[in-house]
Scaffold this active site. Structure first.
Site, PDB file in Angstrom:
ATOM      1  N   ASP A   1      -1.103 -11.946   0.160  1.00  0.00           N
ATOM      2  CA  ASP A   1      -1.130 -11.846   1.624  1.00  0.00           C
ATOM      3  C   ASP A   1      -2.510 -11.619   2.212  1.00  0.00           C
ATOM      4  O   ASP A   1      -2.859 -12.196   3.238  1.00  0.00           O
ATOM      5  CB  ASP A   1      -0.154 -10.765   2.102  1.00  0.00           C
ATOM      6  CG  ASP A   1      -0.188  -9.506   1.240  1.00  0.00           C
ATOM      7  OD1 ASP A   1       0.773  -8.714   1.312  1.00  0.00           O
ATOM      8  OD2 ASP A   1      -1.174  -9.324   0.478  1.00  0.00           O
TER       9      ASP A   1
ATOM     10  N   HIS B   1       0.830  -1.206   0.000  1.00  0.00           N
ATOM     11  CA  HIS B   1       0.000   0.000   0.000  1.00  0.00           C
ATOM     12  C   HIS B   1       0.856   1.243   0.000  1.00  0.00           C
ATOM     13  O   HIS B   1       2.068   1.177   0.093  1.00  0.00           O
ATOM     14  CB  HIS B   1      -0.936   0.032   1.209  1.00  0.00           C
ATOM     15  CG  HIS B   1      -2.036  -0.964   1.111  1.00  0.00           C
ATOM     16  ND1 HIS B   1      -1.935  -2.206   1.673  1.00  0.00           N
ATOM     17  CD2 HIS B   1      -3.222  -0.917   0.482  1.00  0.00           C
ATOM     18  CE1 HIS B   1      -3.036  -2.877   1.395  1.00  0.00           C
ATOM     19  NE2 HIS B   1      -3.829  -2.117   0.670  1.00  0.00           N
TER      20      HIS B   1
ATOM     21  N   TYR C   1      -7.241   2.291  -7.397  1.00  0.00           N
ATOM     22  CA  TYR C   1      -5.779   2.438  -7.402  1.00  0.00           C
ATOM     23  C   TYR C   1      -5.058   1.323  -8.129  1.00  0.00           C
ATOM     24  O   TYR C   1      -3.914   1.475  -8.535  1.00  0.00           O
ATOM     25  CB  TYR C   1      -5.245   2.626  -5.977  1.00  0.00           C
ATOM     26  CG  TYR C   1      -5.278   1.402  -5.074  1.00  0.00           C
ATOM     27  CD1 TYR C   1      -6.015   1.416  -3.891  1.00  0.00           C
ATOM     28  CD2 TYR C   1      -4.537   0.259  -5.361  1.00  0.00           C
ATOM     29  CE1 TYR C   1      -6.031   0.308  -3.057  1.00  0.00           C
ATOM     30  CE2 TYR C   1      -4.554  -0.844  -4.539  1.00  0.00           C
ATOM     31  CZ  TYR C   1      -5.302  -0.817  -3.373  1.00  0.00           C
ATOM     32  OH  TYR C   1      -5.318  -1.906  -2.539  1.00  0.00           O
TER      33      TYR C   1
END
Lengths: 296, 999
Positions: free
Chosen positions: B297, B267, B528
């Site tokens: 993950d 991130h 994003y």
């Protein structure tokens, strides 16, 4: 004259800390002359959240209590502070950021421990109810704006109307016996103060243990039956709203599959654990495991 | 005619530029930055203009009298007009650039400067933000925790507040359920880490200048063994960027492609332009690099296991969650939270939007059960029955519940018969016909610690009732239980349980009101992960929509070599590693191994690291110390906002600025890509302009500008920037979305946000899997699975070989038959690091789970003297140091003489961390609970013992994958011992307890 009060809804606070962080955001790096000098980056926050965890797994209850300056009508800090602290007509109490300099004694004067010491600026500081924002048209302080579960409710009412509201809605203040007359009220403070007695009912049949739902569970204080409830699908029952340190109680459980009873002493909330029913065809002899006292 | 138009435009240009400078001080300043001459015109020179910029003034010059520094040349007249007329079509411009119909000449930095200046003249006049009282200006931004107003006065951030809607913003939706009407509040319920934004921007740990390690000499001794020990000296940007560019070229020349790697964190601060999948990917592609293949993950257990039962590979194996809010409020009787704590994890990016909805459920009398080793904040707020399960034994509990359903007939027999395959084989296993062990509640009790009676009671309360299973972070997937040795077993059980109960029928679904709000799913704004400005079509979602909606020049990384992220330190130290891919294109993609190094490519010799979180987010993270010091690593660059984590291991440190100091644009909770329609977690879709609210602090620069500075030295600046600044890209994102249909650019710049109106009430959102339960064609608005992945016909059935939910997945039968860790018939195999591993458990008897922190989004708000340091539920200040918390039961504490807030040593063979004890009944004996993602990494020597005091719990976690045949992480299979820290007194004495100073 309408004045500011704050109501805090106990039980809605989930300890997210949005209010504390919003408070730091408002005051760190910002000077509001006449209201508050900047807060220190690393100092204590003026809003604190206390935590109370009751019971034992699997029956625990957690309550969070935000505490801050109560903007008392009879403030203990003003007795010590002299002209370094003033009470505004709208009820808010402000420690003067200039006259308060060096006055570490003011910190110790608050029985609610709501005053923090800013070491860098040598100033006592509190939560000022965002007076500087309210004076500029804000309708509520930042903690209320940032809270996701509507814990805070700022109300502007005259004293009579507020007293009436407090009576009707059973609002309470912290440490009322001190006579400081806080303007911060708590709705549902019982959740912070009262205790519970609970347990989980089970029965053994054909070599398997099962939860017992729908058992009638009664709570006795001495000979007086003070409450009755039914066990739920997990066999759990819970009697809430009991005063702490209130002595001896007895729990009696009745169900077609059997009965049980427990005696206990209530200091803090008590989870009695698993209570196995004794089948009714057997004589309920007094069994040492029936008497349960508070585990430390 | 067209010639006249072009001549007119060019003639006017100097006047237009001078007028813009006269009106706008920012543009005046820009023009004064450089002196140059530029020719703009046709390639054949027949029409053109020579501009001279000198001392901030623009004039035209005779084309013959001067050799221009920079040229912008168009092959033909139509192309020139397409570029120079107002409101150019980006598709035309990009096409022209790709086909050499427009070319630039001149030194790359000057070309970039000139083109960005021309673009600036178009945007500088737009008024940004809303003026408020007393000289304050209100801007907007968005974060991982939600959108904020940013108030600035005299160039300084005054405060940040949650965004609130005004009377002009769209009205929201309403849901009617059981006689009540529910409407969400007209404000953004943001997470606590969002509120820390000002404090982290002004943190005293900001890196303000470029720095070089004192004993690193790129032309002499590099001293890799001293990384993490040596100090730094301040250098200029020119020197820093020169060193980096020179090293990039040297790596390629000496070693060849693959020598450079960019370990990217999962991130970033919010914003489509600056995201790591956007600007950083574009930059890295233009350099060429060994890709660090991330393990899935967030999705462990679901990706490797659950998806084989029902599909959804494009969602990495988790359910979609459509329509979940309305269906649950109307129909559900009970929500079972299983490894699901939305009050801590916020459905990732949605703040507390879901909290409000869960309180509605409580108001309606919907009951709650919480299965978690920790009585977590969600359980604390909502109440309900807590079922404390031992970490990593969840699959045993789930199996026993299914046993009760099977023997007592508490399951949807029609659904099982018509919509699934393999139930008979699963039932035989449950009943003990396969291995002689009936999976009764009594069978699981010794493993899980959950009394058999409670398992039976839960199974009976659940079976054949309308129950929402909230598994994992969103309630529809993810979850800490998936990140351990038994992660796949658990996630697979979740699907099988829902298959037994009629998944998709009214009131029977995954979720906890965290996903599936009735927002408008069809309004287009990219997330994003949808490509941003990257130009990358393979490793982002760019190809789906963004590449067409926002045409830009594509970029490709020609290096095929990959290294698995969890094994990256081993790859450096041992020289090799192997892994399995995270690739949602199919269920099969995960079975083929890949190895590092790959023939044809160089092993890694240069690490370009953005941020520094590996120490607390990668398992057994102590390996990174040795990796950074390994002699094969010739150069380490770290580009960070704060001095923390891995930054202290770099040779060159480049100071990046925060999102408030640069331009960006983003939509709340919209990740796009692998989590299509992620904004179904918020109550209102909110798109924000992320204003550049203040100038970058010190000498820090935006990532984009840093990347431009490096690439200019390689002649790649024009290609990277396409002549635009970050604000120009922001406008391109705006133009490529549906926003211009509803709000003008100037209004968007002023107000800063747009609230998308909800879906029409008569177009109600389809409920996830309802189509499947009813035997209809798929009606969900998601572009997956791929057309070739249906069993019979397009839109019929789920993404499995049979088209049905498979209790015994055919795909596993085909591909993992020789892997005893991944049996096609799911079974409970105890954790390889758990109470059953008795030798290890003898030394380290406590099971530790380290889950996502509540008050920081990974490391981004932690440490750095941020406001989060005051959170008593996050760190405890003792002797002036903020220690990480370890939550312990009183029984375990008393045995060890540990009192509340004592300093405790947490340790196993992998390392030692010092924490502050938080003692309460919220965890059961035998379990300790902490969090991952400490931003601080600090090793100290106290009393001859080296301990870590920052709080990096991942030093203690195993680096072993869940099962053979996967690249998966297992941090929640971790055994530790704790004791009262004997070094506490010496530590306290060594520090002045001023209550102010931090290192």
């Amino acid at each position: 004259m309408s004045k500011w009060n704050l109501i805090i809804n106990v039980g809605r606070c989930e300890n997210c800390y949005n209010c504390v962080i919003a408070e730091k955001d408002e005051h760190v790096g910002n000077d509001f002359p006449g209201y508050a000098a900047p807060a220190s980056v690393s100092g204590e926050s003026t809003i604190r959240i206390l935590r109370r965890v009751e019971g034992q797994a699997p029956m625990v209850e957690t309550t969070y209590l935000p505490v801050m300056c109560n903007h008392c009508d009879n403030p203990p800090c003003m007795k010590v502070g002299g002209d370094a602290i003033r009470k505004r007509k709208d009820g808010l109490v402000i420690i003067d950021p200039i006259k308060g300099k060096g006055r570490k004694d003011i910190v110790r004067s608050c029985p609610y421990k709501a005053i923090v010491w800013n070491e860098e600026l040598q100033l006592p500081q509190t939560w000022i109810f965002d007076a500087h924002l309210l004076d500029n048209g804000w309708k509520r302080p930042r903690c209320q704006q940032a809270c996701p579960t509507d814990v805070f409710e700022a109300v502007k009412l005259d004293d009579n109307a507020m007293a009436q509201k407090a009576r009707t809605e059973r609002l309470k203040v912290l440490l009322p016996k001190l006579g400081a007359k806080p303007r911060v009220y708590y709705r549902g403070l019982e959740r912070w103060e009262a205790c519970f007695i609970g347990g989980s009912v089970s029965v053994e049949a054909s070599g398997k243990v099962d939860c017992v739902a729908g058992a009638e569970v009664s709570l006795y204080q001495g000979e007086r039956k003070i409450a009755v409830t039914k066990s739920d699908d997990f066999g759990d029952f819970r009697f809430g709203g009991l005063p702490g340190k209130s002595g001896g109680y007895r729990v009696e459980i009745h169900h077609s599959a059997g009965t049980a009873r427990r005696d206990c002493e209530l200091n803090e909330s008590l989870y009695l654990g698993e209570i196995v029913l004794v089948p009714t065809h057997r004589t309920p002899e007094r069994d040492p495991s029936e008497c349960v006292t508070q585990k430390s | 005619m067209k010639k006249i138009v072009l001549r007119t435009i060019l003639f006017a240009l100097p006047r237009v530029l001078n007028l813009t400078a006269w009106k706008h001080p920012d543009f005046r300043r820009r023009l004064k930055q450089k002196n140059c001459t530029a020719f703009i015109g046709l390639l054949d020179g027949s029409i053109g203009l020579t501009l001279e910029i000198n001392g901030g003034k623009v004039r035209s010059r005779n084309a013959n009298s001067v050799e221009p520094d920079v040229s912008l040349l168009f092959r033909d007249l139509p192309t020139a007009l397409k570029f120079l007329m107002p409101n150019p079509d980006q598709g035309d411009i990009i096409h022209a650039a790709k086909n050499f119909k427009v070319i630039t000449k001149g030194p790359d930095p000057l070309v970039v400067w000139f083109m960005q200046t021309l673009n600036l003249s178009q945007t500088v006049g737009v008024s940004m933000g809303t003026p408020m009282a007393e000289g304050t200006r209100r801007f907007t931004t968005c974060t991982n925790g939600g959108p904020l107003f940013v108030y600035v006065k005299e160039g300084r951030i005054l405060r940040v507040t949650p965004l609130e809607f005004d009377a002009d913003d769209a009205q929201g939706w309403e849901i009617r359920a059981r006689g009540k009407t529910f409407r969400p509040q007209r404000r953004a319920l943001v997470a606590p880490h969002a509120m820390t934004l000002k404090s982290v921007v002004y943190s005293d740990k900001r890196i303000l200048h470029p720095m070089k390690r004192v004993d690193y000499d790129p032309d002499g001794d590099r001293n890799p063994q001293n990384r993490g020990k040596s100090g730094y000296v301040r250098i200029s940007w020119d020197e820093a960027l020169d060193i980096v560019a020179k090293e990039i070229n040297r790596q390629k020349r000496v070693h060849g492609p693959g020598a450079i790697t960019f370990p990217m964190s999962s991130h970033h601060q919010w914003g489509n332009v600056g995201y790591y999948l956007s600007a950083l990917t574009r930059f890295a592609n233009l350099i060429g690099f060994t890709r660090v293949a991330a393990n899935p993950d967030s999705w462990e257990g679901w990706y490797w296991g659950a998806m084989h039962h029902f599909g959804n590979s494009m969602r990495i194996g988790v359910p979609a969650g459509y329509g979940g809010v309305e269906d649950c409020l109307k129909e559900a009787e009970l929500i079972v939270f299983w490894s699901c704590d939305p009050e801590s994890t916020n459905g990732a990016y949605a703040g507390f939007e879901g909290t409000q909805r869960r309180l509605w459920a409580k108001e309606l009398g919907i009951e709650f059960v919480h299965i978690d080793p920790h009585n977590n904040p969600t359980a604390q707020l909502l109440g309900g029955r807590w079922i404390p399960v031992r970490p990593q034994t969840d699959a045993a509990l789930a199996t026993a519940i299914m046993y009760v359903w099977a023997v007592e007939g508490l399951y949807d027999k029609d659904y099982v018969a018509g919509r699934t395959t393999g139930f008979e084989e699963w039932k035989a296993y449950l009943l003990g016909q396969t291995d002689g062990i009936a999976k009764t509640p009594e069978w699981q009790e010794a493993e899980t610690g959950v009394p058999a009676k409670d398992v039976r009671a839960l199974a009976r309360k659940w079976g054949n009732r309308k129950v929402y299973l909230a598994a994992g972070m969103t309630g529809a997937g993810f979850g800490g239980a998936g990140r351990g040795a038994t992660g796949q077993q658990w996630a697979r059980c979740m699907i099988m349980m829902m298959a037994m109960q009629g998944w998709g029928k009214p009131g029977v679904n995954f979720g906890c009101l965290q996903l599936g709000t009735p927002v408008d799913l069809h309004f287009y704004f990219p997330g994003y992960a949808d490509g941003g400005i990257s130009g990358d079509l393979m490793w982002t979602g760019n190809a789906v929509s963004n590449y067409q909606r926002m045409p830009h020049i594509l970029t490709m990384n020609p290096v095929k070599q990959m290294v698995p992220r969890q094994q990256l330190p081993d790859a450096i130290i041992n020289g090799h590693a192997s892994g399995y891919l995270w690739d949602g294109i199919s269920q099969e993609a995960q079975f083929a191994p890949f190895t590092y190094p790959m023939p044809g490519y160089s092993p890694i010799h240069m690490i370009y690291r953005y941020g520094g979180s590996a120490f607390s987010t990668v398992t057994k993270s102590g390996r990174w110390i040795d990796a950074y010091r390994h002699p094969s690593i010739e150069f380490v660059v770290n580009q960070s906002i704060w001095m923390e984590g891995e930054a202290q291991f770099a040779d060159i440190i480049l100071p990046a600025c925060s999102s408030l100091e640069r331009w960006d644009i983003g939509e709340w909770s919209n990740s796009g890509g692998y989590a299509h329609h992620g904004f179904g977690g918020v109550n209102h879709r909110v798109v924000t302009l992320q204003h550049k609210s203040i100038e970058p602090l010190g000498e820090s620069r935006s990532d984009y500008d840093i990347f431009t500075g490096i690439l200019e030295r390689l002649g790649l600046g024009a290609l990277f920037t396409e002549g635009g600044s970050e604000l120009d890209w922001v406008k391109r994102v705006f133009d490529g979305s549906d926003l211009p249909n509803h709000i003008s650019w100037s209004e968007f710049c002023r107000k800063g946000y747009y609230v998308v109106p909800p879906e029409r009430p008569d177009f109600s959102q389809p409920v996830d899997m309802r189509w499947f339960a009813e035997g209809r064609q798929k009606d969900l608005p998601e572009p997956h699975p791929l057309p070739s992945q249906f069993a019979e016909g397009f839109g019929k059935g789920v993404q499995t070989p049979s088209g049905k939910i498979e209790f015994v997945p055919e795909i596993l039968r085909r591909h993992t038959a020789d892997n005893p860790d991944r049996p096609a018939l799911n079974r409970y195999i105890p954790s390889w690091e758990g109470l059953g591993t008795t030798t290890l458990a003898g030394k380290y008897p406590l099971q530790m789970i380290a889950t996502h922190s509540r008050y920081s989004f990974h490391t981004s708000s932690d440490g750095k003297n941020s406001a989060v340091n005051h959170v008593r539920d996050h760190r405890a200040r003792i002797a002036g140091h903020d220690f990480w918390l370890l939550r312990i039961n009183a029984v375990d504490a008393n045995k060890r003489g540990i009192a509340h807030r004592d300093l405790v040593k947490v340790y196993n063979d992998r390392g030692t961390v010092i924490c502050a004890a938080d003692i309460s009944p919220l965890v059961v004996p035998g379990v300790v609970k902490s969090h991952e993602a400490s931003a601080e990494f600090k090793m100290v020597d106290i009393g001859g013992e080296i301990v870590e005091i920052g709080g990096c719990m991942n030093i203690l976690t195993p680096d072993r994958p869940q099962t053979r045949g996967t690249s998966s992480m297992s941090p929640n299979s971790c055994l530790v011992q704790i004791e009262k820290w004997q070094g506490a007194e010496e530590f306290k004495l060594s520090r002045a307890d001023t209550g102010i100073a931090h290192e």
